[in-house]
Motif scaffolding. Structure first.
Motif, PDB file in Angstrom:
ATOM      1  N   ILE A  74       2.426  27.070  36.609  1.00 19.28           N
ATOM      2  CA  ILE A  74       1.623  26.001  36.008  1.00 19.28           C
ATOM      3  C   ILE A  74       2.319  25.418  34.783  1.00 19.28           C
ATOM      4  N   SER A  75       3.148  26.236  34.141  1.00 18.95           N
ATOM      5  CA  SER A  75       3.887  25.742  32.983  1.00 18.95           C
ATOM      6  C   SER A  75       5.001  24.779  33.382  1.00 18.95           C
ATOM      7  N   ARG A  76       5.367  24.803  34.666  1.00 18.52           N
ATOM      8  CA  ARG A  76       6.328  23.827  35.192  1.00 18.52           C
ATOM      9  C   ARG A  76       5.617  22.545  35.618  1.00 18.52           C
ATOM     10  N   TRP A  77       4.338  22.678  35.921  1.00 24.00           N
ATOM     11  CA  TRP A  77       3.570  21.575  36.482  1.00 24.00           C
ATOM     12  C   TRP A  77       2.918  20.725  35.395  1.00 24.00           C
ATOM     13  N   PHE A  78       2.506  21.401  34.305  1.00 22.99           N
ATOM     14  CA  PHE A  78       1.838  20.725  33.199  1.00 22.99           C
ATOM     15  C   PHE A  78       2.718  20.762  31.952  1.00 22.99           C
ATOM     16  N   THR A  79       2.521  19.797  31.074  1.00 23.62           N
ATOM     17  CA  THR A  79       3.236  19.758  29.807  1.00 23.62           C
ATOM     18  C   THR A  79       2.223  19.806  28.666  1.00 23.62           C
ATOM     19  N   GLY A  80       2.431  20.710  27.721  1.00 14.42           N
ATOM     20  CA  GLY A  80       1.583  20.740  26.536  1.00 14.42           C
ATOM     21  C   GLY A  80       0.354  21.602  26.632  1.00 14.42           C
ATOM     22  N   GLU A  81      -0.394  21.461  27.725  1.00 16.13           N
ATOM     23  CA  GLU A  81      -1.617  22.241  27.890  1.00 16.13           C
ATOM     24  C   GLU A  81      -2.127  22.141  29.309  1.00 16.13           C
TER      25      GLU A  81
ATOM     26  N   VAL B 243      -9.127  24.933  26.780  1.00 16.65           N
ATOM     27  CA  VAL B 243      -7.779  24.388  26.698  1.00 16.65           C
ATOM     28  C   VAL B 243      -6.800  25.536  26.461  1.00 16.65           C
ATOM     29  N   VAL B 244      -5.817  25.650  27.327  1.00 15.81           N
ATOM     30  CA  VAL B 244      -4.779  26.676  27.196  1.00 15.81           C
ATOM     31  C   VAL B 244      -3.470  25.957  26.869  1.00 15.81           C
ATOM     32  N   PRO B 245      -2.979  26.075  25.638  1.00 13.55           N
ATOM     33  CA  PRO B 245      -1.735  25.380  25.279  1.00 13.55           C
ATOM     34  C   PRO B 245      -0.526  26.013  25.952  1.00 13.55           C
ATOM     35  N   ILE B 246       0.492  25.212  26.153  1.00 12.45           N
ATOM     36  CA  ILE B 246       1.758  25.670  26.724  1.00 12.45           C
ATOM     37  C   ILE B 246       2.854  25.443  25.686  1.00 12.45           C
ATOM     38  N   PHE B 247       3.493  26.521  25.272  1.00 13.14           N
ATOM     39  CA  PHE B 247       4.579  26.440  24.298  1.00 13.14           C
ATOM     40  C   PHE B 247       5.920  26.611  25.008  1.00 13.14           C
ATOM     41  N   GLY B 248       6.923  25.906  24.531  1.00 15.54           N
ATOM     42  CA  GLY B 248       8.253  26.069  25.088  1.00 15.54           C
ATOM     43  C   GLY B 248       8.782  27.468  24.832  1.00 15.54           C
ATOM     44  N   ASN B 249       9.502  28.007  25.787  1.00 16.15           N
ATOM     45  CA  ASN B 249      10.086  29.336  25.619  1.00 16.15           C
ATOM     46  C   ASN B 249      11.138  29.293  24.503  1.00 16.15           C
TER      47      ASN B 249
ATOM     48  N   ILE C 244       0.145  29.936  27.105  1.00 13.79           N
ATOM     49  CA  ILE C 244       1.224  30.130  28.067  1.00 13.79           C
ATOM     50  C   ILE C 244       2.545  29.838  27.375  1.00 13.79           C
ATOM     51  N   ILE C 245       3.556  30.628  27.694  1.00 13.44           N
ATOM     52  CA  ILE C 245       4.931  30.316  27.285  1.00 13.44           C
ATOM     53  C   ILE C 245       5.634  29.796  28.530  1.00 13.44           C
TER      54      ILE C 245
ATOM     55  N   PHE D 149      -6.534  33.820  38.167  1.00 15.86           N
ATOM     56  CA  PHE D 149      -7.261  33.196  39.279  1.00 15.86           C
ATOM     57  C   PHE D 149      -7.412  31.690  39.033  1.00 15.86           C
ATOM     58  N   LEU D 150      -7.795  31.324  37.816  1.00 18.80           N
ATOM     59  CA  LEU D 150      -7.998  29.909  37.508  1.00 18.80           C
ATOM     60  C   LEU D 150      -6.681  29.137  37.480  1.00 18.80           C
ATOM     61  N   PHE D 151      -5.625  29.763  36.971  1.00 19.35           N
ATOM     62  CA  PHE D 151      -4.310  29.114  37.008  1.00 19.35           C
ATOM     63  C   PHE D 151      -3.877  28.884  38.459  1.00 19.35           C
ATOM     64  N   ASP D 152      -4.154  29.844  39.304  1.00 22.82           N
ATOM     65  CA  ASP D 152      -3.814  29.715  40.724  1.00 22.82           C
ATOM     66  C   ASP D 152      -4.556  28.531  41.344  1.00 22.82           C
ATOM     67  N   LEU D 153      -5.852  28.401  41.028  1.00 25.97           N
ATOM     68  CA  LEU D 153      -6.617  27.273  41.566  1.00 25.97           C
ATOM     69  C   LEU D 153      -6.054  25.940  41.084  1.00 25.97           C
ATOM     70  N   GLU D 154      -5.652  25.885  39.823  1.00 25.93           N
ATOM     71  CA  GLU D 154      -5.106  24.642  39.286  1.00 25.93           C
ATOM     72  C   GLU D 154      -3.789  24.262  39.961  1.00 25.93           C
ATOM     73  N   THR D 155      -2.952  25.239  40.239  1.00 27.20           N
ATOM     74  CA  THR D 155      -1.696  24.918  40.922  1.00 27.20           C
ATOM     75  C   THR D 155      -1.960  24.448  42.351  1.00 27.20           C
ATOM     76  N   ARG D 156      -2.917  25.051  42.999  1.00 23.45           N
ATOM     77  CA  ARG D 156      -3.278  24.607  44.353  1.00 23.45           C
ATOM     78  C   ARG D 156      -3.877  23.200  44.321  1.00 23.45           C
ATOM     79  N   LEU D 157      -4.741  22.975  43.329  1.00 20.35           N
ATOM     80  CA  LEU D 157      -5.405  21.680  43.210  1.00 20.35           C
ATOM     81  C   LEU D 157      -4.388  20.564  43.015  1.00 20.35           C
ATOM     82  N   HIS D 158      -3.318  20.874  42.330  1.00 16.81           N
ATOM     83  CA  HIS D 158      -2.298  19.861  42.047  1.00 16.81           C
ATOM     84  C   HIS D 158      -1.123  19.913  43.019  1.00 16.81           C
TER      85      HIS D 158
END
Length: 206
Positions: free
Chosen positions: A106-113, A136-142, A167-168, A192-201
């Motif tokens: 999901i961190s590859r699919w979304f930017t920022g959050e 809201v789950v923020p995504i920080f660069g590794n 998420i990193i 589980f929710l991250f999995d649903l979001e990746t499937r949804l997108h």
């Protein structure tokens, strides 16, 4: 000073969490790190480089509130990310960091959050009692500079005191709870929710 029995109890909880998380494929190889706070402020944390599906008591060590080893063990390089959460949130008793497939993808699919809303399972997160919640789950660069990454996370938390996870990118996610059991419930629900979001997108994990 807390009793040795308290340390062993928290160590056993982290070991059990490691076995559970590994069995689901969320900490491959020697990835991930887990910790629990003791009543005197010291922190039990996994030793660096240990396989989380085969944790034993000797794989759990003690650090102080600044992340410094208290028993000669080598803590994870990411210990500062744990200690910053304990400083920020006095009610946090455990921090779990898996390298799960869906969070990484999901961190590859979304930017920022990534925004999680209108899911019934959001009620598994502490303090949420309705599916109408918005998390809201923020995504920080590794970043291999953990002090710099920790500062970035702390700056975000300053403005978002209700943060429940982050998420990193290309790495994994951090979540926490008042106990190891609560933190583990958050891990399971969020993955589980991250999995649903990746499937949804349109990016279904294998």
């Amino acid at each position: 000073m807390v009793s040795h029995d308290e340390f062993l109890a928290r160590a056993d909880e982290l070991i059990e969490a490691g076995h559970f998380i590994h069995a689901r494929g969320w900490v491959p190889a020697t990835s991930g790190n887990f910790s629990a706070r003791l009543s005197d402020g010291r922190i039990a944390i996994t030793v660096s480089g240990r396989h989380k599906g085969d944790l034993k008591r000797e794989d759990i060590m003690l650090v102080d509130a600044g992340g410094h080893s208290l028993d000669g063990g080598k803590p994870s390089a990411e210990t500062l990310l744990h200690t910053s959460l304990y400083r920020r949130f006095p009610g946090v008793g455990a921090v779990l960091h898996p390298h799960s497939p869906s969070a990484t993808l999901i961190s590859r699919w979304f930017t920022g959050e990534v925004v999680l809303e209108d899911y019934e399972l959001l009620k598994a997160l502490e303090g949420i009692d309705t599916h109408q919640a918005r998390v809201v789950v923020p995504i920080f660069g590794n970043d291999q500079n953990i002090a710099r990454l920790t500062a970035q996370v702390e700056n975000y938390m300053e403005d978002h005191p209700d943060l429940m996870a982050y998420i990193i990118a290309g790495h994994g996610f951090y979540t926490w709870g008042s106990s190891v059991k609560d933190a583990l419930r958050h891990v399971e629900a969020l993955e589980f929710l991250f999995d649903l979001e990746t499937r949804l997108h349109g990016a279904k994990p294998s």
